[in-house]
Design an enzyme around this catalytic site. Structure first.
Site, PDB file in Angstrom:
ATOM      1  CE  LYS A  21      51.178 -39.360 -35.271  1.00 13.65           C
ATOM      2  NZ  LYS A  21      51.237 -39.412 -36.897  1.00 13.65           N
ATOM      3  CE  LYS A  72      56.263 -43.439 -34.562  1.00 14.60           C
ATOM      4  NZ  LYS A  72      55.211 -43.510 -35.900  1.00 14.60           N
ATOM      5  CE  LYS A 115      57.379 -38.528 -41.456  1.00 18.21           C
ATOM      6  NZ  LYS A 115      56.421 -38.543 -42.253  1.00 18.21           N
TER       7      LYS A 115
HETATM    8  N1  AQP Z   1      60.888 -44.831 -35.734  1.00 20.66           N
HETATM    9  C1  AQP Z   1      60.568 -45.923 -36.779  1.00 20.66           C
HETATM   10  N2  AQP Z   1      60.861 -47.360 -37.151  1.00 20.66           N
HETATM   11  C2  AQP Z   1      60.686 -47.929 -38.247  1.00 20.66           C
HETATM   12  N3  AQP Z   1      59.800 -47.595 -39.382  1.00 20.66           N
HETATM   13  C3  AQP Z   1      59.070 -45.749 -39.301  1.00 20.66           C
HETATM   14  N4  AQP Z   1      58.056 -45.634 -39.660  1.00 20.66           N
HETATM   15  C4  AQP Z   1      57.915 -44.220 -39.266  1.00 20.66           C
HETATM   16  N5  AQP Z   1      58.683 -45.182 -37.971  1.00 20.66           N
HETATM   17  C5  AQP Z   1      59.613 -44.918 -37.777  1.00 20.66           C
HETATM   18  C6  AQP Z   1      57.371 -46.386 -40.839  1.00 20.66           C
HETATM   19  O1  AQP Z   1      57.891 -45.089 -42.435  1.00 20.66           O
HETATM   20  C7  AQP Z   1      56.434 -45.666 -42.751  1.00 20.66           C
HETATM   21  C8  AQP Z   1      56.567 -44.108 -42.599  1.00 20.66           C
HETATM   22  O2  AQP Z   1      55.418 -43.271 -41.957  1.00 20.66           O
HETATM   23  P1  AQP Z   1      54.624 -42.399 -42.085  1.00 20.66           P
HETATM   24  O3  AQP Z   1      54.784 -41.644 -43.824  1.00 20.66           O
HETATM   25  O4  AQP Z   1      53.047 -42.283 -41.557  1.00 20.66           O
HETATM   26  O5  AQP Z   1      55.587 -40.817 -40.921  1.00 20.66           O
HETATM   27  P2  AQP Z   1      55.159 -40.834 -40.233  1.00 20.66           P
HETATM   28  O6  AQP Z   1      54.319 -42.245 -38.906  1.00 20.66           O
HETATM   29  O7  AQP Z   1      55.145 -39.532 -39.936  1.00 20.66           O
HETATM   30  O8  AQP Z   1      56.609 -40.753 -39.350  1.00 20.66           O
HETATM   31  P3  AQP Z   1      56.658 -40.863 -37.945  1.00 20.66           P
HETATM   32  O9  AQP Z   1      58.033 -39.762 -38.122  1.00 20.66           O
HETATM   33  O10 AQP Z   1      56.743 -42.342 -37.643  1.00 20.66           O
HETATM   34  O11 AQP Z   1      55.147 -39.941 -37.541  1.00 20.66           O
HETATM   35  P4  AQP Z   1      54.667 -40.080 -36.965  1.00 20.66           P
HETATM   36  O12 AQP Z   1      55.131 -39.764 -35.611  1.00 20.66           O
HETATM   37  O13 AQP Z   1      54.733 -38.134 -36.843  1.00 20.66           O
HETATM   38  O14 AQP Z   1      53.769 -40.281 -37.150  1.00 20.66           O
HETATM   39  C9  AQP Z   1      55.996 -46.467 -42.152  1.00 20.66           C
HETATM   40  O15 AQP Z   1      55.877 -47.566 -42.347  1.00 20.66           O
HETATM   41  C10 AQP Z   1      55.843 -46.124 -41.110  1.00 20.66           C
HETATM   42  O16 AQP Z   1      55.320 -47.731 -39.969  1.00 20.66           O
END
Ligand code: AQP
Length: 332
Positions: free
Chosen positions: A112, A195, A198
């Site tokens: 990130k 993966k 978001k």
């Molecule tokens: N692609 C995925 N497959 C399985 N599990 C996932 N999680 C996130 N993406 C996947 C799980 O969702 C939960 C919430 O995670 P978060 O609030 O940390 O969400 P996040 O990580 O912001 O979601 P994103 O989409 O992955 O965003 P970025 O990439 O911005 O961090 C967690 O339990 C996570 O494992």
């Protein structure tokens, strides 16, 4: 009863299928067997820049979605992280027993911060996993249901629990990651080796629970699939089709084998069309219920305050024990 804790960031207007299948869906099932604590982690949501006009509403939308998918405030404790100050208080203490190099090895921070440009990445993004450890350890959680991307952070939480216990005396339960292999990594529809995310997926790569189902169906129809025509599950050779099969199976309750047999001799187009329909049927009641909860924001906010009070009743004694062990005056 053993205890479970997990959290989700209010960083977007909707959860995506990865969030649901990797984590939130399991939270619902775990309410019955665990003393369950689930939080909307808004402190985490300000680590990479945010719009203050949107944050509170996004937290409400996140909570409404959690209720809509089946979290029941009678059977679990649902709250917003910033309403429980103990999270930030414990994070400071844990930060002081975390090595700088140790925190620097977290791959999510590396990814990130690289995407943001290293100079612009905040210290909060760097210490994010320490706050996450505080979230978990405050509740003495035995298990933490998360997707595969959180495995390394969970290891850090375990290390910090053990280290604190060794340095200051037994205080924390050492938590286990609860990662359900089949759905632990839902991938991006446009890049099926990455993966679904978001922050890094393109809009076409990600299916949102609250978007118009026709839009989701269109994205699924345009999903990158693999060479060949056969519908088989092979995550290495055919990651695109395998991801669609994983989503289909998890949402419909049909096994992968059953789906493979049902689609023998059919094409990717058939699979995609039917999956669009499965998604539509799945999200329709969730969208209705989410709208219902959001129609009465005052009631939703009250429910979250009650959740925060229940959470503080558990977090408070943990923080008190920590303060005593490290030599602080008791929290007032
Ligand atoms: N692609 C995925 N497959 C399985 N599990 C996932 N999680 C996130 N993406 C996947 C799980 O969702 C939960 C919430 O995670 P978060 O609030 O940390 O969400 P996040 O990580 O912001 O979601 P994103 O989409 O992955 O965003 P970025 O990439 O911005 O961090 C967690 O339990 C996570 O494992």
């Amino acid at each position: 009863r053993p205890r479970v804790l997990s959290g989700i960031q209010p960083t977007a207007d909707s959860f995506h299928l990865g969030n649901y299948l990797g984590a939130v869906g399991h939270w619902v099932a775990l309410q019955d067997t665990y003393d369950a604590f689930y939080c909307v982690v808004d402190l985490h949501a300000i680590t990479a820049g945010h719009d203050p006009r949107m944050l509170a509403q996004r937290s409400r939308v996140a909570a409404a979605q959690l209720l809509a998918v089946g979290l029941d405030p009678e059977r679990c404790t649902l709250f917003v992280q910033s309403q429980v100050p103990e999270h930030a208080q414990l994070a400071w203490v844990l930060g002081c027993i975390t090595g700088f190099g140790e925190a620097g090895r977290m791959t999510q921070f590396k990814d990130k911060s690289q995407r943001q440009g290293n100079e612009r990445a905040s210290v909060g993004l760097f210490t994010y996993p320490i706050l996450q450890a505080a979230d978990i350890l405050l509740y003495q959680a035995d298990a933490v249901p998360v997707g595969e991307d959180q495995r390394q952070h969970l290891e850090l939480s375990r290390d910090l629990a053990q280290r604190f216990n060794t340095l200051f005396g037994p205080t924390f339960t050492v938590p286990e990651a609860h990662i359900v292999k089949d759905t632990a990594k839902i991938t991006d529809l446009q890049d099926p080796t990455a993966k679904m995310s978001k922050s890094s997926s393109s809009p076409a790569g990600i299916v949102l629970l609250l978007e118009d189902a026709a839009r989701s169906a269109k994205k699924i129809r345009s999903a990158v699939t693999d060479t060949g025509q056969e519908i088989v599950f092979d995550a290495q050779q055919k990651p695109g089709v395998s991801n669609l099969l994983t989503i289909y199976s998890a949402l419909s309750g049909r096994s992968i084998d059953d789906l493979v047999a049902a689609y023998a001799g059919k094409g990717y187009g058939d699979l995609k069309k039917d999956l669009g329909e499965v998604v539509r049927e799945f999200v329709a009641p969730i969208q209705d219920r989410t709208r219902g909860y959001l129609a009465d924001p005052a009631q939703l906010d009250r429910l979250l305050v009650t959740g925060a009070q229940k959470a503080r009743a558990v977090a408070g004694p943990t923080l008190r024990a920590v303060y005593e062990r490290v030599g602080f005056f008791p929290p007032v």
